[in-house]
Enzyme design. Structure first.
Site, PDB file in Angstrom:
ATOM      1  N   ASP A 103      48.701 -17.357  19.167  1.00  0.00           N
ATOM      2  CA  ASP A 103      50.035 -17.482  19.749  1.00  0.00           C
ATOM      3  C   ASP A 103      50.003 -17.145  21.239  1.00  0.00           C
ATOM      4  O   ASP A 103      51.020 -17.245  21.926  1.00  0.00           O
ATOM      5  CB  ASP A 103      51.070 -16.645  18.991  1.00  0.00           C
ATOM      6  CG  ASP A 103      50.764 -15.164  18.973  1.00  0.00           C
ATOM      7  OD1 ASP A 103      49.719 -14.748  19.517  1.00  0.00           O
ATOM      8  OD2 ASP A 103      51.576 -14.399  18.391  1.00  0.00           O
ATOM      9  N   SER A 104      48.821 -16.808  21.731  1.00  0.00           N
ATOM     10  CA  SER A 104      48.600 -16.682  23.176  1.00  0.00           C
ATOM     11  C   SER A 104      48.881 -17.999  23.881  1.00  0.00           C
ATOM     12  O   SER A 104      48.982 -18.033  25.112  1.00  0.00           O
ATOM     13  CB  SER A 104      47.156 -16.246  23.453  1.00  0.00           C
ATOM     14  OG  SER A 104      46.232 -17.040  22.721  1.00  0.00           O
ATOM     15  N   ASP A 158      47.393 -18.099  14.128  1.00  0.00           N
ATOM     16  CA  ASP A 158      48.333 -16.981  14.210  1.00  0.00           C
ATOM     17  C   ASP A 158      49.673 -17.345  13.569  1.00  0.00           C
ATOM     18  O   ASP A 158      50.180 -18.458  13.757  1.00  0.00           O
ATOM     19  CB  ASP A 158      48.600 -16.615  15.669  1.00  0.00           C
ATOM     20  CG  ASP A 158      47.619 -15.607  16.219  1.00  0.00           C
ATOM     21  OD1 ASP A 158      46.894 -14.971  15.427  1.00  0.00           O
ATOM     22  OD2 ASP A 158      47.568 -15.446  17.453  1.00  0.00           O
ATOM     23  N   LYS A 192      46.615 -15.283  10.583  1.00  0.00           N
ATOM     24  CA  LYS A 192      46.535 -13.934  11.147  1.00  0.00           C
ATOM     25  C   LYS A 192      47.929 -13.378  11.380  1.00  0.00           C
ATOM     26  O   LYS A 192      48.798 -14.080  11.926  1.00  0.00           O
ATOM     27  CB  LYS A 192      45.749 -13.929  12.458  1.00  0.00           C
ATOM     28  CG  LYS A 192      45.594 -12.520  13.066  1.00  0.00           C
ATOM     29  CD  LYS A 192      44.583 -12.517  14.199  1.00  0.00           C
ATOM     30  CE  LYS A 192      45.119 -13.100  15.470  1.00  0.00           C
ATOM     31  NZ  LYS A 192      46.251 -12.291  16.045  1.00  0.00           N
ATOM     32  N   GLU A 244      50.169  -9.658  12.571  1.00  0.00           N
ATOM     33  CA  GLU A 244      50.071  -8.395  13.297  1.00  0.00           C
ATOM     34  C   GLU A 244      50.897  -7.315  12.612  1.00  0.00           C
ATOM     35  O   GLU A 244      52.074  -7.535  12.295  1.00  0.00           O
ATOM     36  CB  GLU A 244      50.588  -8.565  14.729  1.00  0.00           C
ATOM     37  CG  GLU A 244      49.835  -9.585  15.550  1.00  0.00           C
ATOM     38  CD  GLU A 244      50.400  -9.738  16.951  1.00  0.00           C
ATOM     39  OE1 GLU A 244      49.943 -10.633  17.676  1.00  0.00           O
ATOM     40  OE2 GLU A 244      51.317  -8.952  17.329  1.00  0.00           O
ATOM     41  N   GLU A 291      42.515  -4.766  18.666  1.00  0.00           N
ATOM     42  CA  GLU A 291      42.754  -5.082  20.080  1.00  0.00           C
ATOM     43  C   GLU A 291      43.104  -3.843  20.885  1.00  0.00           C
ATOM     44  O   GLU A 291      43.988  -3.059  20.497  1.00  0.00           O
ATOM     45  CB  GLU A 291      43.870  -6.120  20.218  1.00  0.00           C
ATOM     46  CG  GLU A 291      44.148  -6.501  21.663  1.00  0.00           C
ATOM     47  CD  GLU A 291      45.087  -7.691  21.819  1.00  0.00           C
ATOM     48  OE1 GLU A 291      45.422  -8.029  22.967  1.00  0.00           O
ATOM     49  OE2 GLU A 291      45.466  -8.287  20.787  1.00  0.00           O
TER      50      GLU A 291
END
Length: 274
Positions: free
Chosen positions: A54-55, A93, A121, A123, A190
């Site tokens: 999602d960067s 993501d 993925k 978070e 991270e």
């Protein structure tokens, strides 16, 4: 690192491949990609994991965070990236607010898997246990993400190193164990102290993929724009410009793979202390 030529037979990597690499001490390489051209190049050169991050909100869409990224954006870019992959393992993501409960998580994860992802993925810490259990029961592999979680940047008070206090470190280790027990098969760490990255890696059985988490993780990931020196502005401590050293995109990716595999990257200057 020699090219894997397109006309050569290639065997697609699976989660079993990464568990074997982790057990054998072979480092796992991962780069983000957002389109077919770069994804195919990374696949041919030999990157183990391609992550549709999602960067893309930062490097593709020009936002200051990942929060504006929609599930539709992730599905589109996952389709583009996954279309020509032969060997590399594709992870996508789950964007902000797309997995707030088990039902929405399943609905949105299914869209990414149908678009070509082999794993999604997400978070967050132990609060994700029910969601991960639900996804795994439905046949959706999950990569968890601890430490600096960009989707929580407003809660964290900015892009800051996490896990520096003893209490934070203990909680993160506990979260890692809970996420593994829930069924997560991989864990991204991270922006945490190297010692904590090592401790978590040593205390769980699934592979850890570090980005600013020290050299002892099972593998490393970078945003491709950072690895190629293509993103303007101040770079995080854990970034290295491989294009400046390699001279071409192909040589830069080969160098990245070589340095991760050998343990030369990340070096001490790319790591955080307690």
């Amino acid at each position: 690192m020699a090219y894997i030529q397109p006309n050569e037979p290639t065997k697609a990597l699976t989660i079993s491949s990464f568990l074997k690499m982790h057990s054998a001490g072979e480092k796992i390489t991962c780069l983000t990609a957002y389109d077919a051209s770069f994804a195919t190049l990374f696949d041919q050169i030999g990157v183990d994991v391609v992550l549709v991050g999602d960067s893309l909100g930062n490097v593709i869409q020009g936002h200051s965070s990942t929060l504006p990224v929609l599930i539709e954006d992730m599905v589109y870019h996952t389709l583009c990236v996954g279309r020509n992959l032969k060997r590399s393992y594709l992870i996508a993501d789950m964007p902000f607010a797309s997995y707030g409960n088990s039902d929405s998580a399943l609905r949105n994860a299914a869209l990414l898997m149908q678009a070509g992802a082999k794993m999604v993925k997400i978070e967050g810490g132990s609060w994700l246990v029910p969601t991960i259990e639900h996804l795994v029961k439905q046949g959706i592999p999950v990569c968890a993400h601890l430490g600096l979680t960009p989707q929580s940047v407003n809660t964290l008070g900015g892009f800051k190193v996490q896990g520096k206090s003893q209490g934070q470190a203990q909680q993160m280790l506990l979260d890692a164990k809970h996420l593994e027990q829930a069924g997560a098969q991989m864990l991204v760490l991270e922006a945490i102290p190297s010692s904590l990255g090592k401790s978590i890696t040593n205390h769980i059985q699934i592979p850890t993929i570090g980005i600013g988490a020290g050299p002892d993780c099972s593998g490393q990931v970078l945003v491709m724009h950072d690895a190629l020196g293509a993103f303007p502005g101040r770079q995080p401590k854990f970034v290295k410009n491989f294009l400046a050293l390699g001279g071409s995109i192909e040589k830069a990716i080969e160098l990245y793979i070589s340095e991760v595999k050998s343990g030369a990257f990340p070096a001490p200057e790319h790591c955080f202390s307690d």
